[in-house]
Scaffold this motif. Structure first.
Motif, PDB file in Angstrom:
ATOM      1  N   ALA A 210      -7.022  -2.063 -19.766  1.00 27.31           N
ATOM      2  CA  ALA A 210      -6.795  -3.181 -18.845  1.00 27.31           C
ATOM      3  C   ALA A 210      -5.304  -3.437 -18.650  1.00 27.31           C
ATOM      4  O   ALA A 210      -4.821  -3.570 -17.517  1.00 27.31           O
ATOM      5  CB  ALA A 210      -7.487  -4.437 -19.368  1.00 27.31           C
ATOM      6  N   ARG A 211      -4.546  -3.484 -19.730  1.00 31.56           N
ATOM      7  CA  ARG A 211      -3.118  -3.769 -19.579  1.00 31.56           C
ATOM      8  C   ARG A 211      -2.382  -2.595 -18.951  1.00 31.56           C
ATOM      9  O   ARG A 211      -1.382  -2.789 -18.260  1.00 31.56           O
ATOM     10  CB  ARG A 211      -2.498  -4.171 -20.912  1.00 31.56           C
ATOM     11  N   GLY A 212      -2.903  -1.395 -19.150  1.00 33.54           N
ATOM     12  CA  GLY A 212      -2.302  -0.245 -18.490  1.00 33.54           C
ATOM     13  C   GLY A 212      -2.439  -0.322 -16.985  1.00 33.54           C
ATOM     14  O   GLY A 212      -1.496  -0.007 -16.244  1.00 33.54           O
ATOM     15  N   LEU A 213      -3.602  -0.784 -16.511  1.00 36.29           N
ATOM     16  CA  LEU A 213      -3.805  -0.919 -15.067  1.00 36.29           C
ATOM     17  C   LEU A 213      -2.928  -2.031 -14.505  1.00 36.29           C
ATOM     18  O   LEU A 213      -2.333  -1.872 -13.428  1.00 36.29           O
ATOM     19  CB  LEU A 213      -5.270  -1.199 -14.755  1.00 36.29           C
ATOM     20  N   THR A 368     -15.485   1.093 -15.299  1.00 30.60           N
ATOM     21  CA  THR A 368     -15.299   1.698 -13.978  1.00 30.60           C
ATOM     22  C   THR A 368     -14.038   1.124 -13.355  1.00 30.60           C
ATOM     23  O   THR A 368     -13.705  -0.042 -13.553  1.00 30.60           O
ATOM     24  CB  THR A 368     -16.517   1.417 -13.063  1.00 30.60           C
ATOM     25  N   SER A 369     -13.328   1.963 -12.626  1.00 37.00           N
ATOM     26  CA  SER A 369     -12.144   1.543 -11.892  1.00 37.00           C
ATOM     27  C   SER A 369     -12.261   2.081 -10.479  1.00 37.00           C
ATOM     28  O   SER A 369     -12.622   3.255 -10.283  1.00 37.00           O
ATOM     29  CB  SER A 369     -10.870   2.076 -12.565  1.00 37.00           C
ATOM     30  N   PHE A 370     -11.979   1.234  -9.509  1.00 39.19           N
ATOM     31  CA  PHE A 370     -12.217   1.641  -8.123  1.00 39.19           C
ATOM     32  C   PHE A 370     -11.351   0.819  -7.175  1.00 39.19           C
ATOM     33  O   PHE A 370     -10.767  -0.198  -7.562  1.00 39.19           O
ATOM     34  CB  PHE A 370     -13.698   1.463  -7.764  1.00 39.19           C
ATOM     35  N   ASP A 382      -4.575  -0.428  -4.125  1.00 40.82           N
ATOM     36  CA  ASP A 382      -4.869  -1.246  -5.298  1.00 40.82           C
ATOM     37  C   ASP A 382      -6.212  -0.865  -5.930  1.00 40.82           C
ATOM     38  O   ASP A 382      -7.200  -0.627  -5.225  1.00 40.82           O
ATOM     39  CB  ASP A 382      -4.943  -2.729  -4.912  1.00 40.82           C
ATOM     40  N   ARG A 383      -6.236  -0.882  -7.261  1.00 38.26           N
ATOM     41  CA  ARG A 383      -7.459  -0.588  -7.992  1.00 38.26           C
ATOM     42  C   ARG A 383      -7.831  -1.789  -8.869  1.00 38.26           C
ATOM     43  O   ARG A 383      -6.984  -2.592  -9.250  1.00 38.26           O
ATOM     44  CB  ARG A 383      -7.301   0.661  -8.860  1.00 38.26           C
ATOM     45  N   VAL A 403      -9.918  -6.551 -14.536  1.00 34.67           N
ATOM     46  CA  VAL A 403      -8.630  -6.583 -13.846  1.00 34.67           C
ATOM     47  C   VAL A 403      -8.938  -6.530 -12.356  1.00 34.67           C
ATOM     48  O   VAL A 403      -9.402  -5.505 -11.852  1.00 34.67           O
ATOM     49  CB  VAL A 403      -7.716  -5.410 -14.254  1.00 34.67           C
ATOM     50  N   ALA A 404      -8.719  -7.640 -11.674  1.00 35.52           N
ATOM     51  CA  ALA A 404      -9.082  -7.724 -10.259  1.00 35.52           C
ATOM     52  C   ALA A 404      -8.621  -9.054  -9.708  1.00 35.52           C
ATOM     53  O   ALA A 404      -8.451 -10.010 -10.467  1.00 35.52           O
ATOM     54  CB  ALA A 404     -10.603  -7.602 -10.083  1.00 35.52           C
ATOM     55  N   PRO A 405      -8.442  -9.150  -8.397  1.00 40.44           N
ATOM     56  CA  PRO A 405      -8.221 -10.469  -7.811  1.00 40.44           C
ATOM     57  C   PRO A 405      -9.393 -11.388  -8.166  1.00 40.44           C
ATOM     58  O   PRO A 405     -10.553 -10.988  -8.067  1.00 40.44           O
ATOM     59  CB  PRO A 405      -8.179 -10.186  -6.306  1.00 40.44           C
TER      60      PRO A 405
END
Length: 451
Positions: A210-213, A368-370, A382-383, A403-405
Motif C-alpha cells: 500500500a505505501r509503495g503505491l 488487486t491493483s487496477f 492512476d492506479r 489505496v484509492a480516492p
C-alpha cells in the motif's frame, strides 16, 4: 476533604473537552483550563484545516478531468489569501462551538496555562490555585524540529495554515503521514514540492504494498521524493534557504517544513513533582484505564503517546468518565482501529499489514491493483489497490488496506466488518455494488500467494 471541583481538566482539545462536557452533564462539578484555543490540534492546527486544504488541492485534477469528460473549464489560479480567510473563519466558528458546548454543560473554563502542584491541586498562570478530586491531563502533542544548523528557520505543520502566501518551492522533511499529506496538498496547490525521507520507503509501519503505491503515485503526480535522504544543514540565502542534503547535494527552497515527529506536551507542568511517571519520550505513563501511578491523576490523548488519533482521544475521554464518574470501569480498546491517510490517493487501513500478519501466523493474501473507471476514462494512469489479509486457520480478515480516492470513507465501513471478526467468506457472501472500486473487496477469489 472538600475540593473545589470533582474534576479539573488541563487541555481543551477534543479528548479533554469531551470528558469535561460528559462528566458535567452527569452532575459533576467540572473545570477546564486551556492556554491557547479550544479544539486543540485537530480543530485548530490538524485534521480539520488539513482536510479542507486537501479538498482545495484536489480541484486542479478535478478540472483537468472535467475537460476530459467534455466540460469547458475556465479557471484562474488558486487564491491562497481568499481560501485562508475562509479557512480561519471556519475554525473560529468551530472553536466557538466547543466553547458553547462546555458552557451549556456547566463546565467552568479558565483561559490559562495550568500546572500541577500536588495530586489534587492545580495552579493557574496567575498563581491562583484550585483543588479537584480528580485531575485529567489532555494537553496533546507538539511538532518538534531536529537539532541541526538552521532548523530555526523552518516551519512545522502548525505554521502551514498561517502563511501569508504560498511559496514557489518547498522542501518537506519527513516520511510519516503528516509529511506525505502536506506534500500532496501543496503539490496540488501548485507549489514545487521536494520531500526528503531518511528511510527506504515513506509511511513506515503501514502495509508495504500500500505505501509503495502511494509513493509511486506521489512521484507520478509531481512530488520530487528523495528516499534515503535527510537534511544536514540549512542557511539563509538568496531566494530562500540553502539546504545541504546527507547525500552531498545542495539546493535552495523558498520554504522548508519539518514533519519529523511530535512530542507530548508535558514540559514544565509539575508532573514529575506530583509523582506522575513520564516515559522516555516525555509521554505520561498510564494503565488501561488511563490512570497514572498517582490515583487521582489520569491522562488521555496524544500526551500519553498510545494511539495518536483524535477519535481515540475522544474514546479515551469517554472511557475515563465511565470509569471514574459512572462506576463502570471501562478499559480503552486500542485494537483494530481504522485510520486514513489523506494523501493523493488516500490510504485507508485497519488491522495487520501483510508482513506483520505473516510473522504471526500462516495467511492468505488477496489483492488487486487496477485503473479505476473514473480516471481511466480521463486517460490518467492512476492506479488503486484493494487488499485483504486473511488468517488461513480461522479465515478471519486480519487486515484490510485500500489505496484509492475516498479510501477513508471506504475503510470506515470495512472497519466495522473487520472489528466484528468477519471472515473472508462473509465478504464473499456480500453482493457487490457495481460499478464501484470497493466492489473488489467482495469479489477477490484467489490468493496471490499461498506460501
Amino acid at each position: 476533604m472538600a475540593f473545589d471541583y470533582d474534576l479539573f481538566v488541563i487541555g481543551g482539545g477534543s479528548g479533554g473537552v469531551r470528558a469535561a462536557r460528559v462528566a458535567a452533564q452527569g452532575g459533576a462539578r467540572v473545570a477546564l483550563a486551556e492556554e491557547s484555543r479550544y479544539g486543540g490540534t485537530c480543530v485548530i492546527r490538524g485534521c480539520v484545516p488539513k482536510k479542507l486544504m486537501v479538498f482545495a488541492s484536489e480541484f486542479r485534477g478535478a478540472m483537468t478531468d472535467a475537460q476530459a469528460y467534455g466540460w469547458t473549464v475556465e479557471a484562474g489560479g488558486f487564491d491562497w489569501p481568499a481560501f485562508r480567510t475562509k479557512l480561519h473563519a471556519e475554525l473560529d466558528w468551530l472553536e466557538n462551538v466547543y466553547r458553547g458546548n462546555l458552557h451549556k454543560a456547566g463546565v467552568e473554563t479558565y483561559e490559562s496555562r495550568a500546572r500541577l502542584v500536588d495530586p489534587h491541586t492545580v495552579e493557574l498562570a496567575d498563581g491562583t490555585r484550585v483543588s479537584a478530586a480528580h485531575i485529567l491531563i489532555a494537553t496533546g502533542g507538539w511538532p518538534v524540529k531536529p537539532d541541526l544548523p538552521g532548523a530555526e528557520h523552518a516551519i512545522t505543520s502548525n505554521e502551514i495554515f498561517h502563511l501569508d502566501r504560498l511559496p514557489k518551492s518547498m522542501l518537506i522533511v519527513g516520511g510519516g503521514y503528516i509529511a506525505c499529506e502536506f506534500a500532496c496538498i501543496l503539490n496540488g496547490l501548485g507549489v514545487e514540492v521536494t520531500q526528503f525521507y531518511r528511510g527506504a520507503q515513506i509511511l513506515r509501519g503501514f502495509d508495504d504494498e500500500a505505501r509503495g503505491l502511494v509513493s509511486d503515485e506521489m512521484i507520478a503526480s509531481g512530488v520530487n521524493l528523495h528516499l534515503g535522504t535527510n537534511i544536514e544543514a540549512m542557511e539563509e540565502g538568496d531566494g530562500g534557504y540553502r539546504v545541504t542534503a546527507t547525500n552531498g547535494t545542495k539546493a535552495t527552497f523558498e520554504t522548508v517544513m519539518f514533519a519529523t515527529g511530535r512530542a507530548p506536551n508535558t514540559q514544565q507542568m509539575g508532573l514529575e513533582e506530583a509523582g506522575v511517571t513520564l516515559g522516555r519520550n516525555g509521554e505520561i505513563v498510564v494503565d488501561q484505564y488511563s490512570q497514572t501511578g498517582v490515583p487521582s491523576i489520569y491522562a488521555i490523548g496524544d500526551v500519553t503517546d498510545r494511539v495518536n488519533l483524535t477519535p481515540v482521544a475522544i474514546r479515551e475521554g469517554m472511557a475515563f468518565v465511565e470509569t471514574v464518574f459512572k462506576g463502570n470501569p471501562t478499559p480503552v480498546d486500542h485494537e483494530l482501529i481504522p485510520t486514513a491517510i489523506f494523501t493523493q490517493p488516500e490510504m485507508g487501513t485497519i488491522g495487520l499489514s501483510e508482513d506483520a500478519a505473516r510473522a504471526q501466523e500462516p495467511v492468505d493474501v488477496y489483492t488487486t491493483s487496477f485503473r479505476p473507471m473514473h480516471t481511466a476514462f480521463a486517460d490518467r494512469p492512476d492506479r488503486v489497490l484493494m487488499k485483504l489479509i486473511v488468517s488461513r486457520a480461522s479465515r478471519r480478515v486480519l487486515g484490510c488496506h485500500i489505496v484509492a480516492p475516498g479510501a477513508g470513507e471506504m475503510i470506515q465501513l470495512a472497519g466495522i466488518a473487520v472489528k466484528m471478526g468477519a471472515t473472508k467468506e462473509d465478504f464473499d457472501r456480500t453482493v457487490a455494488v457495481h460499478p464501484t472500486m470497493s466492489e473488489e473487496l467482495v469479489t477477490l477469489k484467489t490468493p496471490v500467494d499461498a506460501a
